[in-house]
Motif scaffolding. Structure first.
Motif, PDB file in Angstrom:
ATOM      1  N   ARG A   1      50.222  -6.477  -0.179  1.00  0.00           N
ATOM      2  CA  ARG A   1      50.626  -6.338   1.333  1.00  0.00           C
ATOM      3  C   ARG A   1      50.273  -7.676   1.795  1.00  0.00           C
ATOM      4  O   ARG A   1      49.414  -8.541   1.424  1.00  0.00           O
ATOM      5  CB  ARG A   1      49.802  -5.286   1.959  1.00  0.00           C
ATOM      6  CG  ARG A   1      50.109  -3.896   1.735  1.00  0.00           C
ATOM      7  CD  ARG A   1      49.155  -3.032   2.383  1.00  0.00           C
ATOM      8  NE  ARG A   1      47.732  -2.815   1.797  1.00  0.00           N
ATOM      9  CZ  ARG A   1      46.685  -3.487   2.336  1.00  0.00           C
ATOM     10  NH1 ARG A   1      47.088  -4.232   3.628  1.00  0.00           N
ATOM     11  NH2 ARG A   1      45.763  -3.505   1.913  1.00  0.00           N
TER      12      ARG A   1
ATOM     13  N   SER B   1      40.681  -1.072   0.625  1.00  0.00           N
ATOM     14  CA  SER B   1      41.843  -0.927  -0.375  1.00  0.00           C
ATOM     15  C   SER B   1      40.951  -1.412  -1.836  1.00  0.00           C
ATOM     16  O   SER B   1      40.265  -2.479  -1.699  1.00  0.00           O
ATOM     17  CB  SER B   1      42.719  -1.927  -0.180  1.00  0.00           C
ATOM     18  OG  SER B   1      43.481  -1.627   1.254  1.00  0.00           O
TER      19      SER B   1
ATOM     20  N   ARG C   1      50.329  -1.668  -9.991  1.00  0.00           N
ATOM     21  CA  ARG C   1      50.374  -0.363  -9.619  1.00  0.00           C
ATOM     22  C   ARG C   1      50.949   0.577 -10.435  1.00  0.00           C
ATOM     23  O   ARG C   1      52.042   0.337 -11.266  1.00  0.00           O
ATOM     24  CB  ARG C   1      50.814  -0.429  -8.269  1.00  0.00           C
ATOM     25  CG  ARG C   1      50.266  -1.189  -7.164  1.00  0.00           C
ATOM     26  CD  ARG C   1      49.011  -0.563  -6.753  1.00  0.00           C
ATOM     27  NE  ARG C   1      48.324  -1.401  -5.788  1.00  0.00           N
ATOM     28  CZ  ARG C   1      47.748  -0.887  -4.669  1.00  0.00           C
ATOM     29  NH1 ARG C   1      47.415   0.367  -4.737  1.00  0.00           N
ATOM     30  NH2 ARG C   1      46.975  -1.576  -3.924  1.00  0.00           N
TER      31      ARG C   1
END
Ligand code: OXD
Ligand code: MN
Length: 593
Positions: free
Chosen positions: A69, A248, A377
């Motif tokens: 991000r 996170s 991920r």
């Protein structure tokens, strides 16, 4: 697919702006998704993995400049800067619309415009909401089909309602200089350009379910939080639900899918997963706080996930999953990441798709030398999770008994403590801090204040957000969940973690539930209620009671420094800081003197 005029009008505008070659509505059918998978493989966007070992699984690599991000390119575009507040990047909406439309104009030329109708939350749930994302990326479509409920049923539920969120994603050239992730809360609108990394482009997740939804929750009297939801079952078969906010990559997925130590399993304790990242919470008809997980899958951090650290997450990735930026084992066409096992593939490609030599791995330079990117991920369907709660698809949600805050703090916060009351709990959440991780671009390991783990995700002024929390507490009264803080990350003088974490965190969860049920006593300290050491069960654990005491300690000199830092942090909010929180800080300062 729909006669909703507000939807059709926007789509016409988008077609004119983006000029796609063709348009495809995502209807949610397996046939259509299969066709897109096949096409993704043909274009090289997706790599099909070993069908026997990883059925239905694919690997995708993002551009090396597009792996996390981008908080410095994420904007909240409200009419005034004050509405976005001191913790968000702000831009005037008209100016930003113009800039983004100029970037996106004509960028679908030669591409397909995919239209994804999706529901955040079980379709038709009174807490769920609907969005429509348009994208030029098959990867986005396939991920959204895992992470959310997509297709015709969503449009049927929407009918001609105007309560839906617009989402425009355009890959353009994946140019980091012109990358923007923008939110227009007053218009229910999200625009993301020049990225193809999950957190920036799966618009249902961070953009809608947190930034836009937090604003909606403020206006409509509910809460959208960066929280996992789990159910703790005791030997009598009773289940109590807990929501927990950690920044996170601080272990939300691991806690949500925890397997208790053997002696507790043998007694009949079990954890059920409702969600691992986001909770939408509303006051139910009985006055308690009810939570749903708006997502339908897990977008988990791969490195460190293994059979021991998170068996259930690993199981969830074994079919119909998408892996992003992990290493590819060329011998058997499977995937690998650091921490999966001690057996790195000898014949492999790294996350960039280059030939990889595992012997060159250097912990100090992971991005360059690791097989998998530190923020690589997996996207896995929730239904794959062996411990998925039977309440997962229940629209009314689960009643929350406890809210837990936490972060990575080498010193300072004890293993666990309970707030004195709701207001004190809001104070603890507002002052939360953690050492940064690889989930966002930027330096790793720096302590930053991350209130309620929402710093990158709150879609409006955080001063108003704190006030909203206080007001929710007033509405909930004595039915409010109890608030706790945990810290699994205390280290010794050599920098080693003292608490074993993972499944052993169950010992702390049991204390939390005991407190909710009035079954455990505690010591009141300046920061809140700390357990009596003997109330944290150390059965079968190689830890002395003295070591446990050391991580339950509240060191006044450290907390004096902490209070001074909270004071600094609070200055940002100026007049927007609720007086009750200022008062809480004054109390802390007086008590740790
Ligand atoms: C996430 C994040 O991906 O918080 O969940 O970055
Ligand atoms: Mn998250």
């Amino acid at each position: 697919m729909t006669n909703n005029v507000t939807v059709l009008k926007w789509l016409e505008e988008m077609k004119a702006l983006l000029t796609p070659n063709q348009v495809m509505w995502i209807d949610g059918s397996q046939e259509q998704l299969d066709q897109l998978r096949a096409e993704g493989v043909k274009t090289g966007e997706m790599h099909k993995l070993n069908e026997e070992k990883l059925p239905g699984c694919y690997l995708h690599r993002t551009a090396p400049n597009d792996v996390a991000r981008v908080e410095d390119r994420t904007f909240i575009c409200t009419p005034t800067k004050e509405e976005a507040g001191p913790t968000n990047n702000w831009c005037d909406p008209q100016e930003m619309y113009e800039r983004l439309y100029n970037i996106a104009r004509g960028s679908y030329k030669g591409r397909t415009m995919y239209i994804i109708p999706y529901s955040m939350g079980p379709i038709g749930s009174p807490i769920a909401k609907i969005g429509i994302e348009i994208t030029d990326s098959i990867y986005v479509v396939l991920n959204m089909a895992i992470m959310t409920r997509v297709g015709q049923k969503v449009l049927d539920t929407l009918g001609d309602s105007t309560d839906w969120v617009k989402g425009l994603h355009a890959k353009v050239n994946v140019d980091p200089e012109n990358r923007y992730i923008c939110h227009f809360p007053q218009d229910n609108y999200i625009i993301s350009v020049n990225s193809a990394y999950g957190g920036n482009v799966l618009l249902g997740k961070k953009c809608f379910a947190l930034r836009i939804a937090s604003y909606q929750g403020w206006k409509e009297g509910w809460m959208a939080e960066h929280m996992l939801i789990l159910g703790l079952q005791n030997p009598k078969g009773e289940i109590k639900y807990v929501a927990a906010a950690f920044p996170s990559a601080c272990g939300k997925t691991n806690l949500a899918m925890l397997i208790p130590p053997k002696y507790l399993r043998d007694k009949g304790y079990k954890i059920w997963t409702v969600g691992d990242d986001i909770a939408w919470m509303k006051i139910g008809p009985d006055g308690r706080l009810y939570a749903i997980n708006p997502e339908n899958g897990f977008f988990g951090v791969a490195p460190g996930t293994n059979e021991k650290s998170n068996f259930n997450a690993l199981e969830s990735t074994k079919k119909n999953a998408i892996f992003t930026n992990v290493a590819l084992n060329l011998d058997d066409n499977t995937v690998w990441w650091e921490g999966l096992n001690d057996n790195p593939p000898k014949n492999a490609l790294n996350w960039r798709g280059e030939k990889w030599d595992y012997t060159k791995y250097d912990k100090a330079n992971k991005v360059q030398t690791a097989g998998a990117h530190p923020n690589s991920r997996f996207t896995a369907p929730a239904q794959n999770c062996p411990c998925l709660s039977s309440e997962f698809d229940k629209g009314e949600g689960v009643p929350i008994s406890a809210i837990i805050f936490g972060g990575r703090r080498a010193k300072c916060a004890p293993l666990v403590y309970q707030s004195k009351d709701w207001v004190n709990g809001v104070f603890i959440g507002s002052a939360m801090a953690s050492e940064t991780t690889a989930a966002a671009a930027g330096a790793v390991g720096v302590v930053r204040r991350d209130p309620m783990a929402m710093l990158p995700f709150c879609g409006y002024n955080m001063g108003d957000y704190f006030k909203h929390w206080l007001e929710m507490g007033e509405k909930l009264g004595d039915k409010a969940p109890k608030i706790f803080n945990v810290n699994w990350f205390r280290t010794d003088d050599d920098g080693n973690f003292i608490w074993p974490g993972y499944g052993d965190n169950m010992r702390v969860l049991n204390w939390i539930i005991d407190r909710c049920e009035g079954k455990a006593d505690a010591t009141l300290t300046p920061i809140g209620y700390v357990p009596h050491p003997e109330d944290i069960d150390l059965t079968d654990l190689d830890m002395s009671i003295d070591t446990l005491k050391s991580i339950l300690e509240v060191d006044k000199s450290i907390w004096q420094k902490e209070a001074a830092e909270i004071e600094e942090h609070y200055k940002k909010f100026g007049d927007k800081l609720p007086a009750q929180l200022r008062e809480q800080l004054n109390n802390l300062i007086a008590e740790v003197k």
